[in-house]
Design an enzyme around this catalytic site. Structure first.
Site, PDB file in Angstrom:
ATOM      1  N   ARG A   1      46.152   4.579  64.339  1.00 52.24           N
ATOM      2  CA  ARG A   1      46.948   4.181  65.195  1.00 52.24           C
ATOM      3  C   ARG A   1      45.976   3.197  66.308  1.00 52.24           C
ATOM      4  O   ARG A   1      46.848   2.324  67.129  1.00 52.24           O
ATOM      5  CB  ARG A   1      47.780   5.055  66.035  1.00 52.24           C
ATOM      6  CG  ARG A   1      48.791   4.749  66.935  1.00 52.24           C
ATOM      7  CD  ARG A   1      49.518   5.925  67.561  1.00 52.24           C
ATOM      8  NE  ARG A   1      50.648   6.331  66.515  1.00 52.24           N
ATOM      9  CZ  ARG A   1      50.842   7.452  66.199  1.00 52.24           C
ATOM     10  NH1 ARG A   1      50.118   8.487  66.036  1.00 52.24           N
ATOM     11  NH2 ARG A   1      51.775   7.694  65.141  1.00 52.24           N
ATOM     12  N   ALA A   2      44.990   3.884  66.535  1.00 55.44           N
ATOM     13  CA  ALA A   2      44.067   3.050  67.625  1.00 55.44           C
ATOM     14  C   ALA A   2      43.922   1.557  67.273  1.00 55.44           C
ATOM     15  O   ALA A   2      43.790   0.796  67.947  1.00 55.44           O
ATOM     16  CB  ALA A   2      42.917   4.015  67.528  1.00 55.44           C
TER      17      ALA A   2
END
Length: 700
Positions: free
Chosen positions: A264-265
């Site tokens: 997600r980052a």
């Protein structure tokens, strides 16, 4: 505050980033800044009569109000700011079946919620850390997917829900859990300036606004319009911004070097870098865009354990950037500014926001606030002979050199003993059935859990009706109400709400003996490990916690009751020990804290956890006074547990006696661990089985 303004602007350019979480101390204008963002968002064109704000040029094919006839009738309205209250229900957020129309008209009608109202606007959650976890999940899912899905009684609806999600919180009131923290795209920390010049300017502007709100707004109208135009231009430019494959590889290397979980980052950094490039007026992402995105998207994703701080050390972030080849900007690539208007943007009507930052500002001069004679100066250590201010005399004893810097000659403070590693603690519960805030500890009648009955709404209570009970209440009155034909005639008095039995969260108040009778540092470390394990259990069960300590001659409220279990763990780690044992004073202070909390939060039942060896050595009749206070607590019906820290062969069993007088459960320190209880049950079961087999053999 610059980071906050930049993060909000980037999410306004690209809502796909996933929203902004603003963490900061009280009184730092978090809410004011977020509400001001709405005026900068471009106006939106919507189809007339559509409750879901469909765009005329991009109609949602799954819109519950569709299909819209062509040609559509459109109108322009300002972007909305929708505020989500902490006490909102899931039906209010997602929407639900329109019960009255369903029962009276026999139609399935969907009543939209706050997510539909926030579509193409701003959804703001103040004190997001106090919002129930299931609602936080709903919000973050909608923000990430751009759609909201509702499954209710015979209703299955999906609609667009693209909005700028902004949450604000004060860390003193508790942190978001790591898995929820990761769902926010960006996080910024804000704090009030300690510069008197900046604080004075804040006061001047606030007083000027209160004196003439319209005139104050007019002074900044041109700058606001320019900033709003910049957001609109960046939105138009965003689809043309290019993210090269080389830059994608660098982002992946950066996240790998930062050791963050999941991908997600990586996606958030890529989307933020694209938005920052568009915000800066460029059509290709450069190193500087990725650096800005990493500073906003990575720090809060390094939190692994519940008691880890939700931020990243700047040195670690710089090292990860270096490892990914983002240490500097390659030749020919401009390093974009961190935020603020472009160099040729409109000037501030009042001049620069920070008067001390200019080349000739008072903060740069030799006599300014930061100069050698200014109040902001730290005390200087002279280079002269020993004995001058700030330097201990030559040959001074080590304990003398550790005395307080005021030179008062106070004895050195004892160094706190480190806590041992936490472990899974056994569950301590409040007896009986309460009616408190939904949680995961004690049995209670709450808004979630197993349905056990129904009741009339009491005191304006709201929620999803109990459908069968509502129909049963209305059915006997249909002939008297003159019903003819299909449908059921309902009255407000027919509505019934479900009664559910689940779990509640409690107030866990620790009363910790920090006196010298607790013994050696290894023993203190074991005690702190036990309390830390119980704190971890309280964190997982959504409890409030408080900490009262007693040592020397007095008791101290080391931590007022709060939802921030992390603060309690930090206070515990820094807790020194030593001195006499004022047990009665500690119990009295705990009793007073519980009295105040009963008035402040009457629905939340308390559990007093006394961690002591039972000794009382402060003053005459110390033990008798402690027993008297314990009797008072028992008479008031205070649920309690005594964690017995006494060790060794010869034991006085004072803690067991205290537990008896409190009417509390007596729990030896070694039994705090859940594994110890499991092992005890297993060994007892094994011994009984062996005894049964032995008896059978003897009988045969």
């Amino acid at each position: 505050m610059d980071d906050m303004a930049l993060a909000l602007s980037l999410c306004a350019v690209s809502p796909a980033i996933g929203g902004v979480l603003v963490r900061g101390e009280k009184g730092t204008a978090k809410s004011t800044t977020v509400r001001a963002l709405t005026a900068l968002l471009p106006a939106v064109d919507v189809i007339e009569g559509c409750r879901f704000s469909c765009a005329p040029d991009a109609v949602d094919p799954q819109c519950p109000d569709g299909p819209h006839p062509a040609p559509v009738s459109a109108r322009t309205r300002p972007a909305r700011l929708v505020e989500l209250p902490v006490g909102a229900s899931e039906d209010r957020v997602l929407g639900a079946l329109h019960l009255e129309r369903a029962l009276s008209e026999g139609v399935t009608a969907y009543d939209p919620g706050l997510l539909a109202a926030a579509h193409r606007g701003l959804l703001y959650v103040d004190e997001v850390n106090l919002l129930p976890d299931h609602l936080v999940d709903v919000l973050l899912d909608a923000a990430a997917m751009g759609r909201a899905t509702v499954e209710r009684e015979s209703v299955s609806v999906t609609h667009a829900a693209r909005f700028v999600l902004v949450g604000t919180m004060n860390p003193e009131e508790g942190e978001l859990r790591p898995q929820l923290l990761d769902r926010f795209g960006l996080t910024v920390e804000v704090a009030a300036s300690r510069d008197p010049q900046v604080r004075a300017e804040v006061m001047r502007r606030r007083l000027a606004y209160e004196a003439d709100p319209a005139g104050f707004a007019a002074r900044y109208a041109e700058a606001d319009a320019a900033l709003g135009a910049r957001v609109a231009d960046a939105r138009k430019l965003l689809p043309t911004v290019r993210l090269t494959d080389e830059m994608v590889t660098r982002i992946a290397a950066l996240c790998a070097a930062a050791d963050v979980d999941g991908v997600r980052a990586d996606l958030v950094i890529a989307r933020t870098a694209l938005a920052h490039a568009a915000w800066s007026g460029r059509t290709e992402v450069v190193n500087g865009d990725v650096r800005v995105a990493a500073r906003l998207a990575l720090p809060h994703r390094r939190r692994r354990n519940p008691f880890d701080p939700p931020e990243q050390d700047q040195a670690d972030l710089d090292r990860a950037l270096d490892d990914a080849g983002l240490d500097d900007t390659p030749p020919g690539e401009p390093d974009p500014p961190a935020g603020g208007p472009p160099p040729d943007g409109p000037p501030d009507p009042d001049g620069p926001d920070d008067p001390v930052d200019g080349p000739d500002g008072p903060g740069d001069g030799p006599d300014g606030p930061d100069g050698p004679d200014g109040p902001g100066d730290a005390p200087q250590q002279p280079d002269g002979p020993a004995g001058q201010a700030g330097e201990p005399p030559a040959g001074a004893a080590p304990e003398q050199q550790q005395r307080d810097p005021e030179g008062a000659g106070a004895p050195p403070q004892p160094r706190p003993a480190p806590a041992g590693a936490p472990y899974r603690a056994r569950v301590l519960r409040v007896p009986g059935t309460g009616a408190g805030v939904a949680g995961r500890r004690s049995a209670a009648m709450t808004t979630t859990g197993r349905q056990v009955g129904s009741q009339r709404p009491v005191g304006g209570a709201a929620g999803r009706p109990h459908l069968v009970a509502t129909l049963s209440a209305a059915a006997p009155h249909q002939r008297a109400r003159g019903r003819r034909g299909p449908g059921i005639l309902l009255r407000p008095s027919d509505v019934r709400l479900p009664v559910r039995q689940g779990r509640e969260s409690n107030l866990i108040l620790f009363c910790l003996d920090a006196s010298g009778s607790m013994g050696a540092r290894a023993r203190v470390g074991a005690v702190k490990a036990a309390v830390l394990s119980l704190l971890l259990d309280a964190y997982q069960r959504r409890d409030k916690v408080g900490l009262v300590t007693f040592r020397a001659a007095a008791a101290e409220l080391a931590l007022p009751p709060t939802s921030s279990v992390e603060v309690a763990a930090a206070r515990l780690a820094a807790l020194p020990t030593g001195g006499r044992t004022p047990l009665a004073e500690g119990l009295l202070r705990a009793r007073e804290v519980l009295r105040v909390e009963r008035v402040r939060d009457p629905r939340r039942r308390p559990l007093l956890v006394v961690v002591t060896d039972g000794r009382a050595t402060a003053g005459a009749d110390a033990l008798a006074r402690a027993r008297h206070v314990a009797g008072l607590l028992a008479a008031e019906g205070t649920p309690a547990v005594v964690v017995d820290c006494e060790q060794g062969r010869m034991r006085m069993r004072l803690a067991a006696d205290l537990a008896g007088r409190l009417g509390a459960e007596h729990l030896p320190l070694e039994s705090v661990a859940a594994d110890a209880l499991t092992d005890a049950v297993r060994s007892r079961t094994t011994s009984r089985a062996a005894g049964t087999v032995r008896s059978g053999s003897e009988a045969s």
